[in-house]
Design a protein around this motif. Structure first.
Motif, PDB file in Angstrom:
ATOM      1  N   LEU A   1      -9.179  21.556  70.844  1.00 15.18           N
ATOM      2  CA  LEU A   1      -9.973  23.334  71.085  1.00 15.18           C
ATOM      3  C   LEU A   1     -11.504  23.226  71.372  1.00 15.18           C
ATOM      4  CD1 LEU A   1      -9.306  26.257  69.937  1.00 15.18           C
ATOM      5  CD2 LEU A   1      -9.738  25.105  67.376  1.00 15.18           C
TER       6      LEU A   1
ATOM      7  N   TYR B   1      -0.572  30.069  68.729  1.00 13.56           N
ATOM      8  CA  TYR B   1      -1.657  30.310  68.306  1.00 13.56           C
ATOM      9  C   TYR B   1      -2.822  29.375  68.207  1.00 13.56           C
ATOM     10  CZ  TYR B   1       1.274  32.656  64.487  1.00 13.56           C
ATOM     11  OH  TYR B   1       2.062  33.337  63.408  1.00 13.56           O
ATOM     12  N   PHE B   2      -2.806  27.971  68.602  1.00 12.22           N
ATOM     13  CA  PHE B   2      -3.690  27.655  69.282  1.00 12.22           C
ATOM     14  C   PHE B   2      -4.420  28.568  70.671  1.00 12.22           C
ATOM     15  CE2 PHE B   2      -5.044  23.934  71.588  1.00 12.22           C
ATOM     16  CZ  PHE B   2      -6.157  23.659  71.497  1.00 12.22           C
TER      17      PHE B   2
ATOM     18  N   ALA C   1      -9.889  28.789  63.001  1.00  8.26           N
ATOM     19  CA  ALA C   1      -8.777  28.350  63.051  1.00  8.26           C
ATOM     20  C   ALA C   1      -7.827  28.048  62.505  1.00  8.26           C
ATOM     21  CB  ALA C   1      -8.659  27.708  64.328  1.00  8.26           C
TER      22      ALA C   1
ATOM     23  N   VAL D   1      -3.600  27.533  62.670  1.00  7.97           N
ATOM     24  CA  VAL D   1      -3.699  26.293  63.849  1.00  7.97           C
ATOM     25  C   VAL D   1      -4.069  25.401  62.592  1.00  7.97           C
ATOM     26  CG1 VAL D   1      -5.167  25.809  65.697  1.00  7.97           C
ATOM     27  CG2 VAL D   1      -4.207  28.672  65.272  1.00  7.97           C
TER      28      VAL D   1
ATOM     29  N   GLU E   1      -6.192  22.643  62.242  1.00  5.71           N
ATOM     30  CA  GLU E   1      -7.311  21.566  63.097  1.00  5.71           C
ATOM     31  C   GLU E   1      -7.621  21.132  62.464  1.00  5.71           C
ATOM     32  OE1 GLU E   1     -10.665  22.839  63.271  1.00  5.71           O
ATOM     33  OE2 GLU E   1      -9.076  24.369  61.525  1.00  5.71           O
TER      34      GLU E   1
END
Length: 218
Positions: A25, A87-88, A163, A168, A170
């Motif tokens: 990202l 979403y990403f 995020a 997401v 992450e």
């Protein structure tokens, strides 16, 4: 102490994959924001009034808009327009849109340090605005804004955690995932902190390397 290390080894599948997503990202958003931010900076100093107005309005709006709101607009509002984005990619677009405004201002400050006489001499040789900007002004501007530019990217790296609040997977979501596994939350947060420190170190090293290589005598 054993429990501290077991949090990492027992949950490497979650920690490793989520930090990998954070790195991906960050790299995508960093590249996008540098490109778009440079375009915005060119607009801010353009001789075309419409481009200057657009660049100024964009920077004014995005710099004073919370990043969470930008995420919310892309994740929740855009689908209402029948535009389906995962979403990403939405997180990447949100970070690029937001960070580009700060990249623009950092770069514009560097453009202002370039002596006006150099641009005038280039124009006297028959160079266009784009040629003057790309060949004379921007190379010098980038050299002078290494520290603030790295600071902007460093801030964006930490902003990637937002995020996690928009589905997401992450690094910002690690704590929530491991909470469901019953792991010690203090240890989890310590590992997340260590992970971000490891990611920040290369940025600091890059800043010092570029400062030494691109040092400009004033």
């Amino acid at each position: 102490m054993n429990e501290f290390f077991h949090v990492l080894t027992d949950n490497w599948d979650v920690i490793g994959s989520h930090f990998l997503a954070t790195i991906e990202l960050f790299l995508i958003a960093a590249a996008g924001s540098l490109v778009f931010g440079t375009l915005l900076a060119a607009m801010r100093v353009s001789p075309v009034p419409a481009l200057r107005a657009f660049g100024t309005s964009y920077v004014l709006l995005l710099r004073n808009c919370p990043l969470t709101l930008v995420f919310a607009l892309l994740v929740f509002a855009v689908p209402k327009l029948e535009v389906n984005i995962d979403y990403f990619p939405s997180a990447c677009i949100a970070l690029i849109a937001y960070t580009s405004a700060f990249v623009c201002e950092a770069l514009r400050s560097g453009i202002n340090t370039v002596p006006v006489g150099q641009a005038e001499a280039a124009r006297a040789l028959g160079m266009t605005f784009a040629q003057v900007l790309g060949s004379v002004v921007l190379p010098q501007a980038f050299r002078t804004v290494v520290p603030p530019m790295i600071s902007v990217l460093n801030a964006m790296l930490k902003n990637t955690t937002i995020a996690a609040g928009f589905s997401v997977a992450e690094a910002g979501a690690i704590q929530a995932y491991l909470s469901e596994r019953g792991e010690n939350q203090i240890y989890v947060l310590l590992w997340v902190t260590i992970g971000f420190l490891i990611l920040v170190v290369p940025l600091v090293a890059l800043q010092r390397t570029l400062e030494r290589r691109w040092r400009v005598a004033r």
